[in-house]
Write a protein that holds these residues in place. Sequence first.
Motif, PDB file in Angstrom:
ATOM      1  N   ASN A   1       0.829  -1.199   0.000  1.00  0.00           N
ATOM      2  CA  ASN A   1       0.000   0.000   0.000  1.00  0.00           C
ATOM      3  C   ASN A   1       0.873   1.263   0.000  1.00  0.00           C
ATOM      4  OD1 ASN A   1      -2.323   1.567   0.102  1.00  0.00           O
ATOM      5  ND2 ASN A   1      -2.380   1.573   2.347  1.00  0.00           N
ATOM      6  N   PHE A   2       1.630   1.428  -1.087  1.00  0.00           N
ATOM      7  CA  PHE A   2       2.467   2.619  -1.221  1.00  0.00           C
ATOM      8  C   PHE A   2       1.606   3.803  -1.659  1.00  0.00           C
ATOM      9  CE2 PHE A   2       5.754  -0.705  -2.399  1.00  0.00           C
ATOM     10  CZ  PHE A   2       6.443  -0.619  -1.196  1.00  0.00           C
ATOM     11  N   SER A   3       2.012   5.004  -1.258  1.00  0.00           N
ATOM     12  CA  SER A   3       1.318   6.199  -1.746  1.00  0.00           C
ATOM     13  C   SER A   3       1.726   6.512  -3.184  1.00  0.00           C
ATOM     14  CB  SER A   3       1.637   7.397  -0.838  1.00  0.00           C
ATOM     15  OG  SER A   3       3.035   7.655  -0.803  1.00  0.00           O
ATOM     16  N   GLN A   4       2.903   6.043  -3.594  1.00  0.00           N
ATOM     17  CA  GLN A   4       3.364   6.255  -4.963  1.00  0.00           C
ATOM     18  C   GLN A   4       2.625   5.313  -5.910  1.00  0.00           C
ATOM     19  OE1 GLN A   4       5.188   5.634  -2.311  1.00  0.00           O
ATOM     20  NE2 GLN A   4       7.040   6.896  -2.199  1.00  0.00           N
ATOM     21  N   PRO A   5       2.404   5.725  -7.147  1.00  0.00           N
ATOM     22  CA  PRO A   5       1.657   4.895  -8.094  1.00  0.00           C
ATOM     23  C   PRO A   5       2.469   3.690  -8.595  1.00  0.00           C
ATOM     24  CG  PRO A   5       2.441   6.893  -9.168  1.00  0.00           C
ATOM     25  CD  PRO A   5       2.756   7.044  -7.709  1.00  0.00           C
ATOM     26  N   GLN A   6       1.736   2.652  -8.980  1.00  0.00           N
ATOM     27  CA  GLN A   6       2.375   1.489  -9.599  1.00  0.00           C
ATOM     28  C   GLN A   6       2.673   1.802 -11.058  1.00  0.00           C
ATOM     29  OE1 GLN A   6       0.111  -2.156  -9.396  1.00  0.00           O
ATOM     30  NE2 GLN A   6       1.601  -3.327 -10.595  1.00  0.00           N
ATOM     31  N   TRP A   7       3.853   1.448 -11.497  1.00  0.00           N
ATOM     32  CA  TRP A   7       4.240   1.660 -12.900  1.00  0.00           C
ATOM     33  C   TRP A   7       3.997   0.393 -13.689  1.00  0.00           C
ATOM     34  CZ3 TRP A   7       8.250  -0.268 -16.153  1.00  0.00           C
ATOM     35  CH2 TRP A   7       8.426   0.454 -17.356  1.00  0.00           C
ATOM     36  N   LEU A   8       3.257   0.510 -14.795  1.00  0.00           N
ATOM     37  CA  LEU A   8       3.001  -0.628 -15.672  1.00  0.00           C
ATOM     38  C   LEU A   8       3.346  -0.294 -17.118  1.00  0.00           C
ATOM     39  CD1 LEU A   8      -0.321  -2.080 -14.185  1.00  0.00           C
ATOM     40  CD2 LEU A   8       1.986  -3.053 -14.049  1.00  0.00           C
ATOM     41  N   GLY A   9       4.349   0.562 -17.284  1.00  0.00           N
ATOM     42  CA  GLY A   9       4.867   0.824 -18.620  1.00  0.00           C
ATOM     43  C   GLY A   9       4.287   2.041 -19.318  1.00  0.00           C
TER      44      GLY A   9
ATOM     45  N   PHE B   1      11.144   7.274  -3.529  1.00  0.00           N
ATOM     46  CA  PHE B   1      10.941   6.808  -4.909  1.00  0.00           C
ATOM     47  C   PHE B   1       9.664   7.415  -5.469  1.00  0.00           C
ATOM     48  CE2 PHE B   1       9.092   3.680  -2.048  1.00  0.00           C
ATOM     49  CZ  PHE B   1       7.857   3.377  -2.605  1.00  0.00           C
ATOM     50  N   ASP B   2       9.556   7.405  -6.794  1.00  0.00           N
ATOM     51  CA  ASP B   2       8.419   8.029  -7.476  1.00  0.00           C
ATOM     52  C   ASP B   2       7.376   7.019  -7.941  1.00  0.00           C
ATOM     53  OD1 ASP B   2       9.561  10.827  -7.602  1.00  0.00           O
ATOM     54  OD2 ASP B   2      11.120   9.731  -8.686  1.00  0.00           O
ATOM     55  N   TYR B   3       7.838   5.824  -8.323  1.00  0.00           N
ATOM     56  CA  TYR B   3       6.955   4.745  -8.778  1.00  0.00           C
ATOM     57  C   TYR B   3       7.423   3.442  -8.157  1.00  0.00           C
ATOM     58  CZ  TYR B   3       5.385   7.916 -12.521  1.00  0.00           C
ATOM     59  OH  TYR B   3       4.872   8.969 -13.228  1.00  0.00           O
TER      60      TYR B   3
ATOM     61  N   ILE C   1      12.421   4.437  -9.333  1.00  0.00           N
ATOM     62  CA  ILE C   1      11.405   3.396  -9.247  1.00  0.00           C
ATOM     63  C   ILE C   1      11.871   2.293  -8.302  1.00  0.00           C
ATOM     64  CG2 ILE C   1      12.296   2.197 -11.310  1.00  0.00           C
ATOM     65  CD1 ILE C   1       9.368   1.336 -11.860  1.00  0.00           C
ATOM     66  N   LEU C   2      10.955   1.818  -7.490  1.00  0.00           N
ATOM     67  CA  LEU C   2      11.206   0.693  -6.590  1.00  0.00           C
ATOM     68  C   LEU C   2      10.680  -0.584  -7.232  1.00  0.00           C
ATOM     69  CD1 LEU C   2      11.947  -0.543  -3.780  1.00  0.00           C
ATOM     70  CD2 LEU C   2       9.576  -0.028  -3.112  1.00  0.00           C
ATOM     71  N   LEU C   3      11.550  -1.541  -7.475  1.00  0.00           N
ATOM     72  CA  LEU C   3      11.149  -2.872  -7.914  1.00  0.00           C
ATOM     73  C   LEU C   3      11.184  -3.775  -6.688  1.00  0.00           C
ATOM     74  CD1 LEU C   3      13.300  -3.163 -11.182  1.00  0.00           C
ATOM     75  CD2 LEU C   3      11.026  -2.133 -10.888  1.00  0.00           C
ATOM     76  N   HIS C   4      10.082  -4.454  -6.401  1.00  0.00           N
ATOM     77  CA  HIS C   4      10.047  -5.236  -5.169  1.00  0.00           C
ATOM     78  C   HIS C   4       9.695  -6.695  -5.423  1.00  0.00           C
ATOM     79  CE1 HIS C   4       5.622  -4.251  -5.122  1.00  0.00           C
ATOM     80  NE2 HIS C   4       6.073  -3.076  -5.534  1.00  0.00           N
ATOM     81  N   SER C   5      10.326  -7.554  -4.637  1.00  0.00           N
ATOM     82  CA  SER C   5      10.139  -8.998  -4.758  1.00  0.00           C
ATOM     83  C   SER C   5       8.731  -9.401  -4.349  1.00  0.00           C
ATOM     84  CB  SER C   5      11.142  -9.743  -3.878  1.00  0.00           C
ATOM     85  OG  SER C   5      12.455  -9.544  -4.321  1.00  0.00           O
TER      86      SER C   5
END
Length: 286
Positions: free
Chosen positions: A50-58, A126-128, A67-71
Motif C-alpha cells: 500500500n504505497f502512496s506512490q503509483p504502480q508503474w506498468l509501462g 521513490f516516485d513509482y 522506481i522501486l522494484l520489489h520482490s
Amino acid sequence: YDKAISLKPDYAGAHWNKSLELLALGQFKEGWKSYEWRWKHEDLGSKLPNFSQPQWLGVESLQGQTILLHSEQGLGDTIQFCRYAKLVKAQGARVVMEIPAALVPLLQGLEGVDELVQSRQALPAFDYHCPLLSLPLAFKTELSTIPSPEPYLRSDKAKVNQWRIKLGPKSKPRVGLVWSGSTQHKKDHNRSLRLDELIHYLPNSFDYVCLQKEIRAVDQETLKQSRIQYFGDELKDFADTAALCELMDVVISVDTSVAHLSGALGRPTWVLLPYVPDWRWLLDRE
C-alpha cells in the motif's frame, strides 16, 4: 473460465486460473493482464503493498524518476525476474530493488540496479513502484522478447576458487543435483522427489554434488550411503550456491530456486518437471 467471468466479472479465482492457462500456452499478451488478478485472489494471500506512490506498468515516462522494484512470491521468482532491472534502467530511471536478505549477496552488482534494499528495511524515496512479476506486463513481453538470453547473474570469483579447492581434483564430469525444494511450497508434492527414487538413475561415470542445503529426514540415510558430495551448512547463502553451480558441468534440479539460479548463471540446466508444469515452463518444450 470465460463463462465464469461472464457470470461474475469480479471473480478473481477465474481470472487468476485463466491467466495460468494463457501463460502456460505462451499467450502472453492476455496472460500477463489476467495475472494482475493475483492481488485480488484471497486464497493466494498476495497483497499489493500500500504505497502512496503509483504502480508503474509501462505507461508513464521514467526519465529522471526513481522506481522501486520489489520482490514477491518465492526466491526463485526474484532470481528469474530480476533480469528486467536493466530494461527499467534503460528507461532513464534510478532503480531501487527490494529483495529478501538471502539474495542480497548474490544480486550485488546486478546490471541495472542502483541500490539494493533488504526486505523490511527502510526504503529510500521513490516516485513509482512495480512488483517484479508485473514487469513482463509493463514491457509487453512476448515469447520472442523474453529478455536476457545471455547470463545475467555472476558468481563471486573468490568463492568459486574456494569451492574449487573444497571439491578437490576433478576426475569425472560433475553433476549438481537438487531433488527436493521447500516443504512450505503449496505444490511441493508435485515437484519434490525422494532421493531413493532418483539415485538408481545416476550412472557411475559422473561425480555428483548436492546443491541443496536442507535434507529431509527421509533422505538422510540414502544420502549418507551414496557417492553424492554434500556440504550442508557450508552453503551459507546463494552466493555460495552460485559458486558451486559454476563448477558443475550440468545441473539437474526439480522446479526450485536453484534451477533459476543455474540458468541465470548460464550453466547447462535440466529441470525435472511434473506432467502438468508451472506456467513458466510452458508446454511441449525442451
